[in-house]
Design a protein around this motif. Sequence first.
Motif, PDB file in Angstrom:
ATOM      1  N   PHE A  31       0.831  -1.202   0.000  1.00 24.44           N
ATOM      2  CA  PHE A  31       0.000   0.000   0.000  1.00 24.44           C
ATOM      3  C   PHE A  31       0.860   1.243   0.000  1.00 24.44           C
ATOM      4  CE2 PHE A  31       0.998  -0.537   4.439  1.00 24.44           C
ATOM      5  CZ  PHE A  31       0.939   0.726   5.019  1.00 24.44           C
ATOM      6  N   ARG A  32       0.230   2.368  -0.301  1.00 25.30           N
ATOM      7  CA  ARG A  32       0.816   3.694  -0.124  1.00 25.30           C
ATOM      8  C   ARG A  32      -0.293   4.611   0.392  1.00 25.30           C
ATOM      9  NH1 ARG A  32       3.747   5.276  -4.963  1.00 25.30           N
ATOM     10  NH2 ARG A  32       3.533   3.144  -5.746  1.00 25.30           N
ATOM     11  N   CYS A  33       0.087   5.722   0.994  1.00 29.86           N
ATOM     12  CA  CYS A  33      -0.871   6.633   1.612  1.00 29.86           C
ATOM     13  C   CYS A  33      -1.162   7.828   0.705  1.00 29.86           C
ATOM     14  CB  CYS A  33      -0.363   7.142   2.954  1.00 29.86           C
ATOM     15  SG  CYS A  33       0.074   5.859   4.139  1.00 29.86           S
ATOM     16  N   ALA A  34      -2.261   8.490   0.986  1.00 29.00           N
ATOM     17  CA  ALA A  34      -2.656   9.709   0.285  1.00 29.00           C
ATOM     18  C   ALA A  34      -3.097  10.738   1.316  1.00 29.00           C
ATOM     19  CB  ALA A  34      -3.773   9.427  -0.711  1.00 29.00           C
ATOM     20  N   MET A  35      -3.381  11.953   0.849  1.00 27.95           N
ATOM     21  CA  MET A  35      -3.869  13.024   1.726  1.00 27.95           C
ATOM     22  C   MET A  35      -4.707  13.992   0.913  1.00 27.95           C
ATOM     23  SD  MET A  35      -1.715  15.855   3.955  1.00 27.95           S
ATOM     24  CE  MET A  35      -1.021  14.681   5.104  1.00 27.95           C
ATOM     25  N   ASP A  36      -5.747  14.541   1.548  1.00 27.68           N
ATOM     26  CA  ASP A  36      -6.582  15.547   0.896  1.00 27.68           C
ATOM     27  C   ASP A  36      -5.769  16.797   0.593  1.00 27.68           C
ATOM     28  OD1 ASP A  36      -8.834  13.926   1.188  1.00 27.68           O
ATOM     29  OD2 ASP A  36      -9.261  14.726   3.172  1.00 27.68           O
ATOM     30  N   ARG A  37      -6.142  17.468  -0.482  1.00 27.84           N
ATOM     31  CA  ARG A  37      -5.592  18.786  -0.795  1.00 27.84           C
ATOM     32  C   ARG A  37      -6.645  19.820  -0.449  1.00 27.84           C
ATOM     33  NH1 ARG A  37      -1.848  22.797  -1.402  1.00 27.84           N
ATOM     34  NH2 ARG A  37      -2.803  24.485  -2.579  1.00 27.84           N
ATOM     35  N   VAL A  38      -6.272  20.808   0.350  1.00 28.78           N
ATOM     36  CA  VAL A  38      -7.184  21.906   0.661  1.00 28.78           C
ATOM     37  C   VAL A  38      -6.686  23.164  -0.036  1.00 28.78           C
ATOM     38  CG1 VAL A  38      -7.898  20.925   2.867  1.00 28.78           C
ATOM     39  CG2 VAL A  38      -5.933  22.429   2.800  1.00 28.78           C
TER      40      VAL A  38
END
Length: 524
Positions: A493-500
């Motif tokens: 797996f790899r992680c992601a993050m929201d863009r604000v």
Amino acid sequence: MAINMNWKNLTILVSCAAMVASCKNGKIFGKKPEKSDVTGWNYNDKNQGGYQVSKEKEQRTGPGLIFVQGGTFTMGATEEDVMGDWNNAPRRVTVNSFYIDRTEVANVHYREYLYWINTVFDGDEHAPIRNGALPDTLVWRSELAYNEPMVEYYFRHPSYNYYPVVGVTWKQANDFCLWRTDRVNELELIKRGFINDKSLKNISGIAEENFNTKSYLTGEFQATPGKAAKSKKNTLKNPNGTPRTQVTFEDGILLPNYRLPTEAEWEYAALGYVNQNPQPSKKEGKRGEELVANKQVYSWNNNVNGLRDTRKGSWQGTFMANFKRGSGDNMGVAGGLNDRAVYTAPVESFYPNGFGIYNMSGNVNEWTADVYRPLSLTDFDDVAPYRGNKFSTVDIDASENKPTRDSLGRIKYRMMTDDESKDRRNYQRADVINYLDGDSLIQGVNYGYGITTLIGDKSRVIKGGSWNDRAYWLSPGTRRFLEEDQASSTVGFRCAMDRVGSPEGNGRKTGINYKSRKQNSRKR
């Protein structure tokens, strides 16, 4: 000479007086304070209510992440459906901008996670927590292969430090993302002096009293303030103008959660379209509506023929990913190994795609956030498509009227009830995993996992192909599934993050800005 000195002294005194005057009422060296467009009241002014507005204007990029500018693309099949699954019919969707790891999570990263858990939750009563985080190294075993060396050494030997972690379930990967969020935000608060730096040295045995972002924001975790928080130089102020030691999310210092990428985000990031797109000029004179001429087959492609050209010539014949070329051929012939990996390869192996992301095709399949359904691509929303929502809210302790924490120190959530959702226009049920399945209105009818089908509400989408897959599965449009509590030697797996904020990135404008024209006033 004396006259000149007097004039100089007088000039200095006048300048100092002007500077002092300019610092009054929130003005610094003549700079007017920021004020509200709707009330005219000053922001960050203790004399006008003390309403604080953050000076942080942009979202910083978290450790290990790469910014992916969103856009529209055709999700799904790129060529003939060889497997005949009919589960990836092409569908045009829009993905919002987001961040994603430049590499897969490696063994050394996951061991860092285990070290923290073993240190913080070291008591006998926390054995289930420690054991529950361990990857399943037995996934390497096979009835008809000698894979015991991989069982024993792959996860722990330093030779494999930067190889992708495998044997991790979807639930474990999701927990890793939550842990990573808290460690990144905790360190940022320590660096800025809002939490005492000695707290990192005293984590042994603290169990549920560890730093958790949500617990901190709700006031359930009381951190010892650092020196900078109490200093007059602290930019965060209380309404009365004194330094504020507690950071809020509105201050723009804390990052959003690390999480697993949605299937649409993962597929979009894998395609790396930014490498093909004509970039607008500095003056934004050229703005193409359709920037993608041809849908590529693999993540490393720069054209539809599957080749990537360099200044020194074509890389034709070079393996661009770690995969299985054919039956019995996992790495080629001695003296001329094709992908130089019999199993997995280091996470920075091979050439990154257009976004600068490694191994989006091959090496290991990767968990995504989505619950698998064969016809998801026909049911999705046009923007930010995702299946797997369970709408929840903070669980408030009725006796104390405040949030409660679980055994891990995280704020407890509960599912929203049907009564809470019934009057809403955008949804009426909290658990919408089965939305549009066709069976949600019929009592007692469901997918029947293990009886009539292998698909259930615990089936999660995996993408990308692996070291043991043929080239077909390396195409970003292909999709498979695995139960969220299962693990495999071919899945990481790899992680992601929201863009604000601005979808084009920091320092970029949102929307199109035109020069305003003055209205012509007519004489009457």
